[in-house]
Design a protein around this motif. Structure first.
Motif, PDB file in Angstrom:
ATOM      1  N   GLY A 184      -2.361  20.803 -57.750  1.00  0.00           N
ATOM      2  CA  GLY A 184      -2.159  20.256 -59.083  1.00  0.00           C
ATOM      3  C   GLY A 184      -3.127  19.127 -59.387  1.00  0.00           C
ATOM      4  N   PRO A 185      -2.994  18.526 -60.568  1.00  0.00           N
ATOM      5  CA  PRO A 185      -3.944  17.486 -61.010  1.00  0.00           C
ATOM      6  C   PRO A 185      -3.760  16.194 -60.244  1.00  0.00           C
ATOM      7  CG  PRO A 185      -2.146  17.697 -62.574  1.00  0.00           C
ATOM      8  CD  PRO A 185      -1.951  18.801 -61.564  1.00  0.00           C
ATOM      9  N   GLY A 207      -6.182  14.014 -67.549  1.00  0.00           N
ATOM     10  CA  GLY A 207      -7.497  14.295 -67.001  1.00  0.00           C
ATOM     11  C   GLY A 207      -8.604  14.098 -68.009  1.00  0.00           C
ATOM     12  N   PRO A 208      -9.857  14.191 -67.565  1.00  0.00           N
ATOM     13  CA  PRO A 208     -11.004  13.953 -68.462  1.00  0.00           C
ATOM     14  C   PRO A 208     -11.077  14.924 -69.628  1.00  0.00           C
ATOM     15  CG  PRO A 208     -11.710  14.851 -66.337  1.00  0.00           C
ATOM     16  CD  PRO A 208     -10.280  14.496 -66.189  1.00  0.00           C
ATOM     17  N   GLU A 209     -10.569  16.160 -69.463  1.00  0.00           N
ATOM     18  CA  GLU A 209     -10.615  17.118 -70.567  1.00  0.00           C
ATOM     19  C   GLU A 209      -9.611  16.771 -71.655  1.00  0.00           C
ATOM     20  OE1 GLU A 209     -10.161  21.947 -71.384  1.00  0.00           O
ATOM     21  OE2 GLU A 209      -9.855  21.113 -69.387  1.00  0.00           O
ATOM     22  N   LEU A 210      -8.431  16.302 -71.257  1.00  0.00           N
ATOM     23  CA  LEU A 210      -7.384  15.974 -72.228  1.00  0.00           C
ATOM     24  C   LEU A 210      -7.490  14.547 -72.754  1.00  0.00           C
ATOM     25  CD1 LEU A 210      -4.179  17.605 -70.704  1.00  0.00           C
ATOM     26  CD2 LEU A 210      -5.402  18.304 -72.755  1.00  0.00           C
ATOM     27  N   PHE A 211      -8.214  13.669 -72.050  1.00  0.00           N
ATOM     28  CA  PHE A 211      -8.234  12.257 -72.435  1.00  0.00           C
ATOM     29  C   PHE A 211      -8.706  12.023 -73.875  1.00  0.00           C
ATOM     30  CE2 PHE A 211     -10.356   8.127 -72.772  1.00  0.00           C
ATOM     31  CZ  PHE A 211      -9.298   7.291 -72.466  1.00  0.00           C
ATOM     32  N   PRO A 212      -9.785  12.683 -74.370  1.00  0.00           N
ATOM     33  CA  PRO A 212     -10.188  12.441 -75.767  1.00  0.00           C
ATOM     34  C   PRO A 212      -9.089  12.767 -76.766  1.00  0.00           C
ATOM     35  CG  PRO A 212     -11.930  13.579 -74.579  1.00  0.00           C
ATOM     36  CD  PRO A 212     -10.736  13.596 -73.696  1.00  0.00           C
ATOM     37  N   TYR A 213      -8.315  13.840 -76.506  1.00  0.00           N
ATOM     38  CA  TYR A 213      -7.210  14.201 -77.403  1.00  0.00           C
ATOM     39  C   TYR A 213      -6.096  13.165 -77.320  1.00  0.00           C
ATOM     40  CZ  TYR A 213      -9.569  18.727 -77.394  1.00  0.00           C
ATOM     41  OH  TYR A 213     -10.493  19.733 -77.506  1.00  0.00           O
ATOM     42  N   TRP A 214      -5.805  12.713 -76.099  1.00  0.00           N
ATOM     43  CA  TRP A 214      -4.776  11.685 -75.923  1.00  0.00           C
ATOM     44  C   TRP A 214      -5.172  10.400 -76.632  1.00  0.00           C
ATOM     45  CZ3 TRP A 214      -5.137   6.866 -73.676  1.00  0.00           C
ATOM     46  CH2 TRP A 214      -3.942   6.202 -73.403  1.00  0.00           C
ATOM     47  N   LEU A 215      -6.443   9.983 -76.486  1.00  0.00           N
ATOM     48  CA  LEU A 215      -6.906   8.741 -77.109  1.00  0.00           C
ATOM     49  C   LEU A 215      -6.854   8.831 -78.628  1.00  0.00           C
ATOM     50  CD1 LEU A 215      -8.123   5.938 -76.714  1.00  0.00           C
ATOM     51  CD2 LEU A 215     -10.389   6.991 -76.705  1.00  0.00           C
ATOM     52  N   PHE A 216      -7.256   9.983 -79.184  1.00  0.00           N
ATOM     53  CA  PHE A 216      -7.193  10.149 -80.637  1.00  0.00           C
ATOM     54  C   PHE A 216      -5.749  10.061 -81.128  1.00  0.00           C
ATOM     55  CE2 PHE A 216      -6.220  13.155 -84.044  1.00  0.00           C
ATOM     56  CZ  PHE A 216      -6.950  12.600 -85.089  1.00  0.00           C
ATOM     57  N   ALA A 229       3.377  11.439 -71.679  1.00  0.00           N
ATOM     58  CA  ALA A 229       4.257  12.449 -71.084  1.00  0.00           C
ATOM     59  C   ALA A 229       3.830  13.856 -71.484  1.00  0.00           C
ATOM     60  CB  ALA A 229       5.703  12.187 -71.504  1.00  0.00           C
ATOM     61  N   VAL A 230       3.486  14.035 -72.751  1.00  0.00           N
ATOM     62  CA  VAL A 230       3.035  15.353 -73.211  1.00  0.00           C
ATOM     63  C   VAL A 230       1.735  15.747 -72.518  1.00  0.00           C
ATOM     64  CG1 VAL A 230       2.207  16.652 -75.211  1.00  0.00           C
ATOM     65  CG2 VAL A 230       4.219  15.187 -75.427  1.00  0.00           C
ATOM     66  N   ALA A 231       0.773  14.803 -72.461  1.00  0.00           N
ATOM     67  CA  ALA A 231      -0.507  15.093 -71.808  1.00  0.00           C
ATOM     68  C   ALA A 231      -0.316  15.380 -70.324  1.00  0.00           C
ATOM     69  CB  ALA A 231      -1.467  13.924 -72.002  1.00  0.00           C
ATOM     70  N   ALA A 232       0.595  14.659 -69.672  1.00  0.00           N
ATOM     71  CA  ALA A 232       0.851  14.901 -68.250  1.00  0.00           C
ATOM     72  C   ALA A 232       1.432  16.292 -68.026  1.00  0.00           C
ATOM     73  CB  ALA A 232       1.793  13.832 -67.695  1.00  0.00           C
ATOM     74  N   GLY A 233       2.316  16.725 -68.933  1.00  0.00           N
ATOM     75  CA  GLY A 233       2.860  18.073 -68.816  1.00  0.00           C
ATOM     76  C   GLY A 233       1.795  19.143 -68.996  1.00  0.00           C
ATOM     77  N   LEU A 234       0.933  18.940 -69.988  1.00  0.00           N
ATOM     78  CA  LEU A 234      -0.168  19.891 -70.191  1.00  0.00           C
ATOM     79  C   LEU A 234      -1.097  19.916 -68.985  1.00  0.00           C
ATOM     80  CD1 LEU A 234      -1.078  19.098 -73.924  1.00  0.00           C
ATOM     81  CD2 LEU A 234       0.275  21.008 -73.068  1.00  0.00           C
ATOM     82  N   GLU A 235      -1.349  18.739 -68.402  1.00  0.00           N
ATOM     83  CA  GLU A 235      -2.237  18.655 -67.245  1.00  0.00           C
ATOM     84  C   GLU A 235      -1.601  19.290 -66.012  1.00  0.00           C
ATOM     85  OE1 GLU A 235      -5.765  18.107 -66.144  1.00  0.00           O
ATOM     86  OE2 GLU A 235      -5.379  16.584 -67.685  1.00  0.00           O
ATOM     87  N   ARG A 236      -0.319  19.023 -65.822  1.00  0.00           N
ATOM     88  CA  ARG A 236       0.368  19.514 -64.622  1.00  0.00           C
ATOM     89  C   ARG A 236       0.418  21.031 -64.570  1.00  0.00           C
ATOM     90  NH1 ARG A 236       1.962  21.481 -60.853  1.00  0.00           N
ATOM     91  NH2 ARG A 236       3.633  20.905 -59.400  1.00  0.00           N
TER      92      ARG A 236
END
Length: 366
Positions: free
Chosen positions: A71-72, A77-86, A138-145
């Motif tokens: 797992g992550p 992660g770096p791929e989801l971080f821009p979406y999380w920051l926005f 929490a949402v980003a962590a679920g998508l990453e996991r």
């Protein structure tokens, strides 16, 4: 249990149950080979601190176990971080806007305690902001996991990206003005630049509200009342405000004129620099005149009065530390407000000096 066993036990506790034996055996062989190589190099058995040094080189048990974990390795992660920051930026700006509107309505309607209203708005923003950040994480962590990538991340169209402006406050003014450049800041084109005039829109609106209040068109009930034990105190302006009423009005209108010039000709940097520098000089003179008056307001409760007044002797840290020590009686409130007024005027003067320097810089460099 020797040092190697203690180290491997710490690593093993973090590993998946079905992989522990194989991984621990692999690590044991690695550690023993490192120990043997160092002992052969030194020609003697290793001391405890030397064994500790080798184990530290291999890595902390938590870090070593993470290398074998499926797992992550991060919540976002770096791929989801821009979406999380926005999402966080846009959400925080939305929460801030909601709290600001609520606070404005509360103040206009005449709250019993303006300080309490501001405190509640700040508490609401902090609480809402923390909840928003936690939910987004929490949402980003679920998508990453679970390695989930929603369709909007993989199948997107450039013409649908207009909502990206929600995370750029400067773009709001551009969109409201209907300028074609407003779309450029929301579209990822290398040559795009935000509309500079959008930075002046908010200042123009705020100054306009102040002018309407200053000339008596707008009324804010409760603004000139202070809640005290017993009857409320009424705040009355000192003679300095009557003497400078016209100068302050012209100063505010000058600010609006500079903001309008910024909206009409956002590229005229030197023109705006000259205007800002001139306004800073006028503002410094007004600030000095108000400060020199020494008396700014009078609190009145029945037949009892107290002056909000001060001078340069109050600009020291000892006076600032004493803020709030005078109690909630009329004279104590006046003393506290006097300290606040002196420091506010001093900070305004410092800010105007920086505005003057910035205006001169723009005038010289463009």
């Amino acid at each position: 249990m020797d040092m190697i066993d203690r180290y491997l036990a710490a690593v093993s506790a973090q590993l998946p149950q079905d992989q522990r034996e194989d991984i621990v055996a692999e690590l044991r062989d690695l550690i023993l080979s490192r120990f043997e190589a160092r002992e052969e190099e030194l020609g003697r058995p290793l001391a405890d601190d030397e064994q500790e040094e080798i184990l530290r080189e291999i890595g902390h048990p938590l870090v070593v176990a993470a290398r074998y974990r499926k797992g992550p390795d991060s919540l976002v992660g770096p791929e989801l971080f821009p979406y999380w920051l926005f999402a966080v930026k846009a959400g925080l700006l939305l929460v801030l806007a909601v709290q600001a509107v609520g606070l404005f309505i509360h103040l206009v309607s005449g709250p019993a305690d303006a300080g309490q209203a501001i405190s509640q708005a700040l508490h609401g923003f902090i609480g809402g902001g923390l909840t928003l950040v936690g939910l987004a994480t929490a949402v980003a962590a679920g998508l990453e996991r679970y390695n989930i990538r929603p369709r909007w991340m993989t199948h997107w169209r450039v013409k649908d990206r207009g909502s990206f402006g929600l995370s750029a406050p400067a773009a709001w003014g551009a969109a409201a003005a209907g300028k074609p450049q407003a779309k450029a800041v929301w579209t990822p084109k290398p040559a795009a630049a935000h509309w500079p005039g959008g930075d002046h829109l908010f200042s123009l609106l705020v100054t306009g509200v102040f002018v309407l209040w200053w000339v008596g068109v707008l009324q804010f009930p409760g603004l000139m009342n202070i809640e005290l034990r017993g009857a409320d105190a009424v705040v009355r302006g000192a003679p300095v405000w009557t003497a400078l009423h016209g100068f302050i009005l012209v100063y505010a209108l000058g600010h609006m004129a500079v903001d309008l010039a910024g909206l009409a000709r956002p590229t005229a940097v030197r023109l705006r620099g000259a205007g800002r520098a001139a306004l800073a000089v006028a503002g410094l003179w007004l600030t000095w005149a108000i400060f020199e008056a020494g008396h700014w307001f009078t609190l009145q409760r029945g037949d009892e009065t107290a002056r909000i007044a001060g001078d340069g002797s109050m600009l020291n840290l000892d006076t600032l530390r004493a803020l709030g020590d005078s109690g909630r009686e009329l004279s104590g409130v006046a003393d506290n407000l006097s300290i606040v007024a002196v420091w506010v005027l001093a900070m305004m003067a410092v800010g105007l000096v920086f505005q003057l320097l910035g205006g001169l810089w723009r005038l010289a460099r463009g």
